[in-house]
Design a protein around this motif. Sequence first.
Motif, PDB file in Angstrom:
ATOM      1  N   LYS A 244      70.217   4.370  57.669  1.00 54.95           N
ATOM      2  CA  LYS A 244      69.874   5.798  57.600  1.00 54.95           C
ATOM      3  C   LYS A 244      69.850   6.457  58.973  1.00 54.95           C
ATOM      4  O   LYS A 244      69.978   7.677  59.081  1.00 54.95           O
ATOM      5  CB  LYS A 244      68.522   5.976  56.917  1.00 54.95           C
ATOM      6  CG  LYS A 244      68.529   5.609  55.439  1.00 54.95           C
ATOM      7  CD  LYS A 244      67.164   5.802  54.813  1.00 54.95           C
ATOM      8  CE  LYS A 244      67.178   5.436  53.339  1.00 54.95           C
ATOM      9  NZ  LYS A 244      65.830   5.594  52.713  1.00 54.95           N
ATOM     10  N   GLN A 245      69.679   5.674  60.026  1.00 61.54           N
ATOM     11  CA  GLN A 245      69.658   6.226  61.383  1.00 61.54           C
ATOM     12  C   GLN A 245      71.011   6.107  62.083  1.00 61.54           C
ATOM     13  O   GLN A 245      71.150   6.540  63.241  1.00 61.54           O
ATOM     14  CB  GLN A 245      68.602   5.496  62.236  1.00 61.54           C
ATOM     15  CG  GLN A 245      67.165   5.739  61.810  1.00 61.54           C
ATOM     16  CD  GLN A 245      66.754   4.941  60.601  1.00 61.54           C
ATOM     17  OE1 GLN A 245      67.150   3.779  60.455  1.00 61.54           O
ATOM     18  NE2 GLN A 245      65.968   5.535  59.702  1.00 61.54           N
ATOM     19  N   CYS A 246      72.006   5.556  61.423  1.00 61.46           N
ATOM     20  CA  CYS A 246      73.294   5.267  62.070  1.00 61.46           C
ATOM     21  C   CYS A 246      74.234   6.463  61.984  1.00 61.46           C
ATOM     22  O   CYS A 246      74.643   6.879  60.887  1.00 61.46           O
ATOM     23  CB  CYS A 246      73.934   4.047  61.407  1.00 61.46           C
ATOM     24  SG  CYS A 246      75.533   3.595  62.126  1.00 61.46           S
ATOM     25  N   ALA A 247      74.589   7.008  63.137  1.00 63.71           N
ATOM     26  CA  ALA A 247      75.464   8.176  63.193  1.00 63.71           C
ATOM     27  C   ALA A 247      76.866   7.845  62.691  1.00 63.71           C
ATOM     28  O   ALA A 247      77.507   8.665  62.023  1.00 63.71           O
ATOM     29  CB  ALA A 247      75.525   8.710  64.619  1.00 63.71           C
ATOM     30  N   ALA A 248      77.367   6.638  63.007  1.00 66.47           N
ATOM     31  CA  ALA A 248      78.708   6.256  62.564  1.00 66.47           C
ATOM     32  C   ALA A 248      78.756   6.132  61.041  1.00 66.47           C
ATOM     33  O   ALA A 248      79.744   6.516  60.408  1.00 66.47           O
ATOM     34  CB  ALA A 248      79.130   4.947  63.216  1.00 66.47           C
ATOM     35  N   HIS A 249      77.692   5.609  60.449  1.00 64.61           N
ATOM     36  CA  HIS A 249      77.650   5.499  58.990  1.00 64.61           C
ATOM     37  C   HIS A 249      77.648   6.882  58.351  1.00 64.61           C
ATOM     38  O   HIS A 249      78.312   7.114  57.328  1.00 64.61           O
ATOM     39  CB  HIS A 249      76.425   4.709  58.548  1.00 64.61           C
ATOM     40  CG  HIS A 249      76.367   4.481  57.072  1.00 64.61           C
ATOM     41  ND1 HIS A 249      75.688   5.322  56.209  1.00 64.61           N
ATOM     42  CD2 HIS A 249      76.940   3.522  56.293  1.00 64.61           C
ATOM     43  CE1 HIS A 249      75.834   4.888  54.976  1.00 64.61           C
ATOM     44  NE2 HIS A 249      76.584   3.793  54.995  1.00 64.61           N
ATOM     45  N   ALA A 250      76.918   7.809  58.946  1.00 60.30           N
ATOM     46  CA  ALA A 250      76.884   9.174  58.418  1.00 60.30           C
ATOM     47  C   ALA A 250      78.264   9.813  58.441  1.00 60.30           C
ATOM     48  O   ALA A 250      78.625  10.602  57.559  1.00 60.30           O
ATOM     49  CB  ALA A 250      75.893  10.012  59.212  1.00 60.30           C
ATOM     50  N   LEU A 251      79.044   9.454  59.471  1.00 64.18           N
ATOM     51  CA  LEU A 251      80.401   9.990  59.598  1.00 64.18           C
ATOM     52  C   LEU A 251      81.406   9.198  58.758  1.00 64.18           C
ATOM     53  O   LEU A 251      82.539   9.651  58.553  1.00 64.18           O
ATOM     54  CB  LEU A 251      80.835   9.955  61.065  1.00 64.18           C
ATOM     55  CG  LEU A 251      80.057  10.844  62.043  1.00 64.18           C
ATOM     56  CD1 LEU A 251      80.416  10.491  63.483  1.00 64.18           C
ATOM     57  CD2 LEU A 251      80.340  12.312  61.764  1.00 64.18           C
ATOM     58  N   GLY A 252      81.015   8.007  58.315  1.00 62.66           N
ATOM     59  CA  GLY A 252      81.941   7.151  57.572  1.00 62.66           C
ATOM     60  C   GLY A 252      83.006   6.523  58.438  1.00 62.66           C
ATOM     61  O   GLY A 252      84.083   6.171  57.946  1.00 62.66           O
ATOM     62  N   THR A 253      82.709   6.365  59.730  1.00 60.28           N
ATOM     63  CA  THR A 253      83.719   5.856  60.677  1.00 60.28           C
ATOM     64  C   THR A 253      83.194   4.649  61.445  1.00 60.28           C
ATOM     65  O   THR A 253      83.381   4.545  62.662  1.00 60.28           O
ATOM     66  CB  THR A 253      84.126   6.957  61.670  1.00 60.28           C
ATOM     67  OG1 THR A 253      82.930   7.445  62.332  1.00 60.28           O
ATOM     68  CG2 THR A 253      84.820   8.106  60.978  1.00 60.28           C
ATOM     69  N   MET A 254      82.535   3.743  60.762  1.00 60.41           N
ATOM     70  CA  MET A 254      81.888   2.624  61.441  1.00 60.41           C
ATOM     71  C   MET A 254      82.861   1.796  62.278  1.00 60.41           C
ATOM     72  O   MET A 254      82.583   1.478  63.440  1.00 60.41           O
ATOM     73  CB  MET A 254      81.181   1.714  60.420  1.00 60.41           C
ATOM     74  CG  MET A 254      79.993   2.350  59.727  1.00 60.41           C
ATOM     75  SD  MET A 254      80.512   3.495  58.419  1.00 60.41           S
ATOM     76  CE  MET A 254      81.125   2.350  57.164  1.00 60.41           C
ATOM     77  N   GLU A 255      84.016   1.468  61.705  1.00 61.59           N
ATOM     78  CA  GLU A 255      84.945   0.581  62.406  1.00 61.59           C
ATOM     79  C   GLU A 255      85.684   1.270  63.552  1.00 61.59           C
ATOM     80  O   GLU A 255      86.408   0.603  64.307  1.00 61.59           O
ATOM     81  CB  GLU A 255      85.924  -0.042  61.413  1.00 61.59           C
ATOM     82  CG  GLU A 255      85.253  -1.003  60.445  1.00 61.59           C
ATOM     83  CD  GLU A 255      86.252  -1.773  59.589  1.00 61.59           C
ATOM     84  OE1 GLU A 255      87.430  -1.858  59.979  1.00 61.59           O
ATOM     85  OE2 GLU A 255      85.851  -2.288  58.535  1.00 61.59           O
TER      86      GLU A 255
END
Length: 355
Positions: free
Chosen positions: A215-226
């Motif tokens: 929930k605190q991960c900015a990349a997860h919020a953007l859907g661009t983790m990799e």
Amino acid sequence: MAVDSLPATARKITANIGAHYVDKARILPWRSPPGSNLPDPYHVWLSEIMLQQTTVGAVKSYFEKFTRRWPTVQDLARADEADVMAAWAGLGYYARARNLHKCAVDVTEKMNGIFPRKESELLGLPGVGAYTAAAIAAIAFGERAVVVDANIERLVARLFAIDTPLPKGKTEIRAAMDAITPKQGAGDFAQACMDMGATICTSKNPKCDICPVQKQCAAHALGTMEYFPVKPAKRAKPVRRARFFWIEQQDRILLATRPPKGMLGGMRALPDDGWAAGNDGHATPPMAGEWRVHDNIVQHSFTHFSLEVDLAVYQDEKIVTNSDDNIWWALDDIAEAGLPTLYAKAVKWKLKEEI
């Protein structure tokens, strides 16, 4: 995403990662459980040197072998460097082994066998760089130090969507890790972040569904983790050529000791033609005679180049060499010679070819 604009998020990240570590910490032979007494500095230092550019899975057996054979830093300091190098064989990056022994000698002879606890003092030890000094200070001595390895780098870059390409982005990543590193328990927190990167926030297919900071991960919020961390474009590796020489007599094989400086320095190896990272070998055999050449029997990848190896096998019965330089080694005991992986591959190929 600027870390300084998210103090509440940073505190939440720290708390969630810490809590996850208490429940899910990996059990490793050099670690103490979360919240327990600090581990032996010798074990922390030894493991951190071994783990440089090497996986945990590969290091476990080496760590256990070293600590059985040399239980203390003083024991390691008294060992012959050749024995240390042979025990290291297969872990790669052999300058680490030379520095390991040199560091053990320095700690034993100059510091009465006691590792310094401050990050700045640890940096003065052979083979100890910024990451290793921070890790030892935090994990072994409980000092507050900012620890950033490859796993942490990936985790933090994703948490804060740091899109400055590496290596320039390392400065921002370290600042972000600094913002979430607690004053107390920095060692446990660093190891918690390492575990997160190794088991959840992996390079490919990160397990976001079980991540305690999703929930605190900015990349997860953007859907661009990799996408993170952003790496520079890869350059094609140059390919070098080498020739190894197989000289066998009465079920013994002739080995050489590589020069103390340079790649695989001081290691036992097959005689070769002087190959190096910057040039091909000369392919000239070490002695006159009839040789049978087997082309390209081994392909080996180093960090900055690849190596293709030919094997030349001596065919004559009479062997005339400089006896002062000879190391005749029984083929039945070749596994005990401590050959670097590259040369061990060539030996394995030759022995299999004879079956």
